[in-house]
Design a protein around this motif. Structure first.
Motif, PDB file in Angstrom:
ATOM      1  N   VAL A 106       0.824  -1.211   0.000  1.00  0.00           N
ATOM      2  CA  VAL A 106       0.000   0.000   0.000  1.00  0.00           C
ATOM      3  C   VAL A 106       0.860   1.264   0.000  1.00  0.00           C
ATOM      4  O   VAL A 106       0.627   2.193  -0.769  1.00  0.00           O
ATOM      5  CB  VAL A 106      -0.948  -0.005   1.228  1.00  0.00           C
ATOM      6  CG1 VAL A 106      -1.635   1.355   1.391  1.00  0.00           C
ATOM      7  CG2 VAL A 106      -1.986  -1.108   1.078  1.00  0.00           C
ATOM      8  N   HIS A 107       1.864   1.315   0.863  1.00  0.00           N
ATOM      9  CA  HIS A 107       2.641   2.535   1.124  1.00  0.00           C
ATOM     10  C   HIS A 107       3.780   2.679   0.104  1.00  0.00           C
ATOM     11  O   HIS A 107       4.570   1.744  -0.108  1.00  0.00           O
ATOM     12  CB  HIS A 107       3.203   2.423   2.550  1.00  0.00           C
ATOM     13  CG  HIS A 107       3.953   3.618   3.036  1.00  0.00           C
ATOM     14  ND1 HIS A 107       5.217   3.925   2.591  1.00  0.00           N
ATOM     15  CD2 HIS A 107       3.627   4.568   3.940  1.00  0.00           C
ATOM     16  CE1 HIS A 107       5.638   5.022   3.211  1.00  0.00           C
ATOM     17  NE2 HIS A 107       4.682   5.431   4.034  1.00  0.00           N
ATOM     18  N   SER A 108       3.869   3.867  -0.500  1.00  0.00           N
ATOM     19  CA  SER A 108       4.864   4.088  -1.560  1.00  0.00           C
ATOM     20  C   SER A 108       6.301   3.850  -1.100  1.00  0.00           C
ATOM     21  O   SER A 108       7.108   3.281  -1.844  1.00  0.00           O
ATOM     22  CB  SER A 108       4.750   5.521  -2.091  1.00  0.00           C
ATOM     23  OG  SER A 108       3.759   5.590  -3.082  1.00  0.00           O
ATOM     24  N   ALA A 130       0.326   0.878  -3.983  1.00  0.00           N
ATOM     25  CA  ALA A 130       1.277   1.992  -3.866  1.00  0.00           C
ATOM     26  C   ALA A 130       1.572   2.654  -5.206  1.00  0.00           C
ATOM     27  O   ALA A 130       1.957   1.996  -6.168  1.00  0.00           O
ATOM     28  CB  ALA A 130       2.572   1.503  -3.245  1.00  0.00           C
ATOM     29  N   GLY A 131       1.430   4.002  -5.231  1.00  0.00           N
ATOM     30  CA  GLY A 131       1.540   4.711  -6.504  1.00  0.00           C
ATOM     31  C   GLY A 131       2.907   5.312  -6.782  1.00  0.00           C
ATOM     32  O   GLY A 131       3.031   6.108  -7.734  1.00  0.00           O
ATOM     33  N   TYR A 177       5.540  12.465   2.155  1.00  0.00           N
ATOM     34  CA  TYR A 177       6.264  11.275   1.675  1.00  0.00           C
ATOM     35  C   TYR A 177       5.904  11.115   0.203  1.00  0.00           C
ATOM     36  O   TYR A 177       5.104  11.903  -0.329  1.00  0.00           O
ATOM     37  CB  TYR A 177       5.971  10.030   2.525  1.00  0.00           C
ATOM     38  CG  TYR A 177       4.684   9.268   2.225  1.00  0.00           C
ATOM     39  CD1 TYR A 177       3.434   9.802   2.521  1.00  0.00           C
ATOM     40  CD2 TYR A 177       4.733   7.986   1.668  1.00  0.00           C
ATOM     41  CE1 TYR A 177       2.274   9.079   2.265  1.00  0.00           C
ATOM     42  CE2 TYR A 177       3.587   7.254   1.416  1.00  0.00           C
ATOM     43  CZ  TYR A 177       2.359   7.802   1.711  1.00  0.00           C
ATOM     44  OH  TYR A 177       1.211   7.099   1.466  1.00  0.00           O
ATOM     45  N   ALA A 179       3.976   9.494  -1.765  1.00  0.00           N
ATOM     46  CA  ALA A 179       2.607   9.524  -2.299  1.00  0.00           C
ATOM     47  C   ALA A 179       2.024  10.932  -2.255  1.00  0.00           C
ATOM     48  O   ALA A 179       1.419  11.393  -3.233  1.00  0.00           O
ATOM     49  CB  ALA A 179       1.716   8.553  -1.529  1.00  0.00           C
TER      50      ALA A 179
END
Ligand code: BEZ
Length: 392
Positions: A106-108, A130-131, A177, A179
């Motif tokens: 999930v977390h970039s 995560a993008g 951060y 994202a």
């Protein structure tokens, strides 16, 4: 270790049989595909991790428990959305557990560590949320795919919407951060093309939710509008605090759709009327989405959200690749080729992968009402991430 030994044994048997002029056994088809699920199961993104896993498992269950003729087994890690633990966590999956495929996260910041290890080790990685731009940008690789979005995409789509609404001066607010930064950068790129101006970029460290001082600052700046990226538990608190500070009625709030996805029960009336952009929406009313939603509710007694869709599509993508190579994951080039050519039949609507392996997809403009993110049109059609820095 056991999988590697079995694999070596199969290789030796195959070689011996072929020397003896016999047909080789279907290499690697007997063993289960080992999927390393690295997701947050605790912290502000916990619900997002669970929805992704639910969606992933739903597709596999619909296929009778097998993809490309092989059963699937899981090794799970709670990554806690903690970049400091990410390299150790992913190395355990690759080196200790010998997973065939990594699915996460999930977390970039955590995803960038996963991409680094995947690129170095050649392990297949499918990113179901995560993008981080780097994953399909500077760190792009033939074995790395994304079933979700790049942070730039929903931000860019919303930049166009806010410009068309005639707003000129915008304040942005997000977590500091990758994202948050990249979502704001995407927004700014589209918004400033039409002459819009970002008058202040506000941020706080992830996963901090002490918004009060920043909300006071927004009130004193009095911009035409605010653009934001928050998700999960942080998004719930931000929307409630924005309304409680009396800002909602005076300064329109726009967001990347994570602001209101999977969060509406908790946000209640404070989210009503909010406009967001995302590659999924409620009430699409297509046969594919209706079937997905019915099956998801039946399996989990929960409404699906964008994270569930991305998990479902990560499993669909794994299935497309595995079918193309008849379960033989050593055929990496053929696996990648199948995905590059595929039209993925997603509940969000069909999508393809760009050259950098990020989805090329429509971004809906959604409005919150009656606890749903209803699509009120397409903000950006077939929007492709620019894939800056990707050389493949
Ligand atoms: C990210 O860190 O990339 C992210 C987290 C939650 C929702 C969307 C993006």
């Amino acid at each position: 270790m056991k999988t590697r030994r079995l694999h070596l044994k199969l290789l030796a048997t195959a070689a011996a049989m072929s020397l003896a002029g016999l047909a080789a056994p279907a290499l690697a088809q007997g063993a289960k595909v080992k999927v390393g699920l690295m997701l947050p199961y605790t912290g502000t993104f916990a619900a997002l991790g669970t929805a992704i896993e639910n969606g992933f498992r739903l597709h596999i269950a619909e296929q009778g428990g097998k993809l490309g003729g092989r059963e699937i087994e899981f090794v799970k890690v709670d990554d806690e959305s903690d970049p400091a633990k990410a390299t150790d966590n992913v190395n355990k999956l690759v080196k200790r557990d010998n997973v065939d495929v990594l699915v996460g996260t999930v977390h970039s910041g955590v995803a960038m560590a996963m991409a680094r290890v995947a690129k170095e080790s050649g392990t297949l990685l499918i990113v179901p949320n995560a993008g981080a731009g780097a994953v399909t940008g500077a760190m792009c690789s033939a074995n790395i795919f994304r079933s979700s979005f790049s942070n730039w995409q929903p931000g860019y789509a919303m930049g166009e919407v806010v410009a068309k609404k005639g707003h000129k001066k915008v304040v942005t607010i997000t977590w500091k951060y990758a994202a948050g930064d990249e979502s704001v950068a995407g927004f700014k790129e589209a918004f400033s093309k039409s002459g819009g101006q970002i008058v202040k970029e506000l941020s706080l460290p992830f996963p901090n939710v002490e918004f009060q001082a920043l909300l006071t600052e927004i009130a004193s700046i009095k911009p035409d509008a605010v653009y934001t990226f928050f998700a999960g538990g942080g998004a719930v608190k931000f929307v409630k605090d924005y309304a409680a500070a009396g800002l909602k009625k005076n300064i329109p709030l726009y967001g990347a759709g994570f602001l209101t996805d999977g969060t509406l029960e908790a946000q209640g009336a404070d989210a009503d009327g909010l406009l967001t952009t995302l590659h999924y929406a409620d009430g699409l009313n297509t046969p594919k989405d209706n079937a997905f939603r019915l099956a998801y509710v039946k399996a989990y007694k929960l409404q699906p959200d964008v994270y569930a869709v991305q998990g479902y599509d990560a499993a669909q993508m794994l299935g497309i690749g595995l079918n193309a190579v008849k379960g033989d994951l050593t055929k990496k080039a053929a696996f990648a080729e199948a995905l590059r050519k595929a039209k993925i039949d997603s509940p969000r609507g069909p999508f393809t992968l760009g050259k950098n392996h990020d989805p090329v997809q429509d971004f809906y403009l959604r409005q919150v009402g009656a606890k749903e993110n209803k699509s009120i049109g397409i903000a950006s059609k077939s929007l492709a991430d620019p894939g800056r820095g990707c050389k493949m």
